[in-house]
Design an enzyme around this catalytic site. Structure first.
Site, PDB file in Angstrom:
ATOM      1  N   GLU A 171       0.617  -1.496  -0.322  1.00 59.24           N
ATOM      2  CA  GLU A 171      -0.195  -0.398  -0.104  1.00 59.24           C
ATOM      3  C   GLU A 171       1.196   1.295   0.188  1.00 59.24           C
ATOM      4  O   GLU A 171       1.787   1.605   0.259  1.00 59.24           O
ATOM      5  CB  GLU A 171      -1.095  -0.058   1.084  1.00 59.24           C
ATOM      6  CG  GLU A 171      -1.875   1.131   1.574  1.00 59.24           C
ATOM      7  CD  GLU A 171      -3.064   1.233   3.056  1.00 59.24           C
ATOM      8  OE1 GLU A 171      -2.281  -0.138   3.578  1.00 59.24           O
ATOM      9  OE2 GLU A 171      -3.831   1.965   2.820  1.00 59.24           O
ATOM     10  N   HIS A 222       0.489   4.897   0.908  1.00 60.00           N
ATOM     11  CA  HIS A 222      -0.266   6.355   1.495  1.00 60.00           C
ATOM     12  C   HIS A 222       0.778   6.335   2.382  1.00 60.00           C
ATOM     13  O   HIS A 222       2.041   6.751   2.585  1.00 60.00           O
ATOM     14  CB  HIS A 222      -0.431   4.782   3.153  1.00 60.00           C
ATOM     15  CG  HIS A 222      -1.958   5.783   3.962  1.00 60.00           C
ATOM     16  ND1 HIS A 222      -1.582   6.378   4.661  1.00 60.00           N
ATOM     17  CD2 HIS A 222      -3.359   4.905   3.854  1.00 60.00           C
ATOM     18  CE1 HIS A 222      -2.320   6.314   5.047  1.00 60.00           C
ATOM     19  NE2 HIS A 222      -3.469   5.973   5.125  1.00 60.00           N
ATOM     20  N   ASP A 269      -2.839   4.345  -2.616  1.00 53.98           N
ATOM     21  CA  ASP A 269      -4.249   4.942  -1.823  1.00 53.98           C
ATOM     22  C   ASP A 269      -4.471   6.268  -1.962  1.00 53.98           C
ATOM     23  O   ASP A 269      -3.197   6.841  -2.276  1.00 53.98           O
ATOM     24  CB  ASP A 269      -4.064   4.469  -0.146  1.00 53.98           C
ATOM     25  CG  ASP A 269      -4.528   4.812   1.114  1.00 53.98           C
ATOM     26  OD1 ASP A 269      -5.067   3.796   1.498  1.00 53.98           O
ATOM     27  OD2 ASP A 269      -5.141   5.868   1.376  1.00 53.98           O
ATOM     28  N   HIS A 310      -7.111   1.610  -2.930  1.00 54.52           N
ATOM     29  CA  HIS A 310      -7.802   2.406  -2.023  1.00 54.52           C
ATOM     30  C   HIS A 310      -8.436   3.348  -2.521  1.00 54.52           C
ATOM     31  O   HIS A 310      -7.539   4.203  -2.221  1.00 54.52           O
ATOM     32  CB  HIS A 310      -6.862   2.100  -0.902  1.00 54.52           C
ATOM     33  CG  HIS A 310      -6.804   1.095   0.038  1.00 54.52           C
ATOM     34  ND1 HIS A 310      -5.967   0.631   1.544  1.00 54.52           N
ATOM     35  CD2 HIS A 310      -7.371  -0.018   0.192  1.00 54.52           C
ATOM     36  CE1 HIS A 310      -5.661  -0.221   1.304  1.00 54.52           C
ATOM     37  NE2 HIS A 310      -6.718  -1.363   0.902  1.00 54.52           N
ATOM     38  N   GLU A 321     -12.738   2.792   0.915  1.00 51.67           N
ATOM     39  CA  GLU A 321     -12.229   2.924   2.164  1.00 51.67           C
ATOM     40  C   GLU A 321     -12.800   3.986   2.936  1.00 51.67           C
ATOM     41  O   GLU A 321     -11.766   5.063   2.839  1.00 51.67           O
ATOM     42  CB  GLU A 321     -10.477   2.791   2.425  1.00 51.67           C
ATOM     43  CG  GLU A 321     -10.186   2.448   3.398  1.00 51.67           C
ATOM     44  CD  GLU A 321      -8.766   2.466   3.251  1.00 51.67           C
ATOM     45  OE1 GLU A 321      -8.602   1.374   4.055  1.00 51.67           O
ATOM     46  OE2 GLU A 321      -7.904   2.939   2.516  1.00 51.67           O
TER      47      GLU A 321
END
Lengths: 131, 343
Positions: free
Chosen positions: B147, B149, B179, B268, B307
């Site tokens: 991920e 992020h 993400d 995401h 999300e």
């Protein structure tokens, strides 16, 4: 938003094993469960008086631990949303009625730049004693 | 099920969006999954293993059957299982590479047992560990995705190292999970609720939002943030909350997600609130029209897991309704982009 859920409003009760003290139920201030080895501290203050960690125990799904056992407990977990029982001993019996209960949880989460955890304080009413 | 047209990214939900919902009395895993399906928030279903699955990663056969049964009867499609590499498992030291590999490998096997095609890890799972996981991922048919992020962006050294690894190995079994926290256009309004609870004045929150929005890399602005917050009388804990905004919300240009392709295994759809404005459903803090264009141009046909994360700041909004709004917005944007790109 998890902090305000740490101290459970229900389930505050006196110890039922003959010792003086009580049990407060607490929830994990994080979005997932963590191994108990990552729970660094669950500090408890009752009516303004800090309770030493050595006078508390921590119970998850029926398994009870002293706080000095948690650092090496990597195979059991405090699950997200699970109500753990924080039992504590006091010198004097807890009086019936309301008590101020403050709990600060410290978690060790490796990828977070700051220590994890949270704190919550509530005024709880001691459950009526069964006779 | 609300599905997008063939050849487009598919929609879905991660149960992480419903983190507060999961705390409600009487709410269990089966009822949560059933409600996601009943509200038509699939077809993809993602979950955080350490959040949704008690006893993870040691699920016995009966538990695996039960989880699979819940998902199958919902009609949802497993999209991704978020797993964790708890490098801080032991006090005073980090996991060794062997321990870290084993900690993740057990969970990748668990993801396969539950029928998930992708397992999500974070950047704390190093390129060396990922390379060691490749034979297992290939054997099980589970892609391991890292991920990306906030505060990570395309410029971050760990991201460059991953890109180099994925290009070198050129495999469908390892890749990125973008993400949208890394590519935001504003700090979400919901933070005002959390800051009010922490005793932070709306003026201080507004100052932080404004400083965030000014040009320049976020990390370079920490000293300025701290100086201004201290001048305004913020306590160290409050300054910590303000700093978190810079860490949790990245400012990468959303067009840069194109540079992560073709090594993207899952997306995401991080968001903090959809509003119904004069031009229909919009997201004030994430530029979804641009994200949709990039994903369609890159011919991405995997899942976008909705999300919703404003529950970290506020419990004022209904997470189910928010995911519903994001799905309606995304379906429109993706299908509109498809006709533009096809021309």
């Amino acid at each position: 938003m998890f902090d305000k859920y740490i101290v459970c409003e229900e389930g505050f009760r006196t110890l039922d094993d003959g010792r003086t003290g009580g049990v407060v139920e607490v929830r994990m201030p994080y979005y997932r469960g963590l191994a108990l080895s990552m729970v660094e501290a669950v500090d408890l203050v009752v009516d303004g008086r800090p309770v030493p960690a050595a006078r508390t125990t921590f119970t998850v799904h029926g398994n009870t631990y002293r706080f000095d056992q948690l650092p090496r407990t990597t195979d059991d977990r405090w699950e997200m949303g699970e109500r753990a029982q924080l039992a504590f001993e006091t010198d004097e019996p807890l009086a019936a009625g309301e008590h101020d209960v403050a709990v600060a949880v410290r978690l060790r989460i490796s990828y977070m730049p700051v220590p994890g955890g949270g704190r919550d304080a509530k005024r709880l009413t001691l459950a009526a004693q069964e006779i | 099920m609300t599905d997008t047209a063939p050849g487009l990214p598919r929609l879905g939900t991660t149960l992480f969006s419903l983190s507060l919902e999961q705390r409600k009395p009487g709410r269990d895993f089966a009822s949560l999954v059933a409600e996601v399906a009943a509200r038509d928030l699939g077809p993809g279903l993602e979950m955080v293993a350490f959040q949704s699955l008690r006893g993870w990663p040691r699920l016995d056969d009966a538990a695996v059957r039960e989880v699979r049964g819940v998902i199958e009867s919902s009609g949802l499609t497993p999209s991704c299982l978020a797993i964790n590499n708890d490098l801080g498992l032991y006090p005073g030291r980090l996991l060794t590479d062997d321990e870290s590999h084993e900690y993740v490998a057990v969970q990748v096997r668990g993801a396969a047992a539950l029928g998930f095609p992708v397992a999500r890890v974070g950047v704390e799972t190093s390129p060396a560990i990922l390379e060691r996981l490749l034979p297992l991922a290939e054997e099980l048919g589970v892609a391991v995705g890292v991920e990306i992020h906030a505060p990570l962006t395309i410029e971050a050294p760990p991201v460059a190292a991953l890109k180099e690894l994925f290009v070198r190995l050129d495999t469908p079994w390892l890749g990125f999970i973008p993400d949208m926290s890394s590519s935001m256009r504003a700090i979400p309004e919901a933070v005002y609720d959390a800051h009010r609870a922490a005793g932070i004045s709306p003026e201080l929150t507004a100052m932080t939002k404004q400083l965030w929005a000014e040009p320049g890399p976020t990390v370079a602005k920490f000293p300025e943030l701290e100086r201004r917050a201290a001048e305004a009388g913020a306590s160290p804990a409050q300054v910590g909350n303000l700093r978190m905004l810079f860490t949790m919300h990245g400012k990468m240009e959303p067009e840069r997600w194109a540079d992560f392709f073709p090594h993207v295994v899952h997306v995401h759809g991080k968001f903090y609130g959809i509003v119904d404005g004069p031009d229909g459903l919009t997201d004030p803090s994430i530029d979804w029209p641009t994200v949709a264009r990039v994903l369609v141009e890159q011919r991405y046909t995997g899942f976008i897991s909705s999300e919703y994360e404003a529950h970290a700041y506020s419990d004022r909004y209904d997470a189910f309704d928010q995911v519903r709004a994001q799905h309606d917005m995304l379906k429109g944007l993706l299908e509109a982009q498809a006709s533009v790109v096809a021309r």
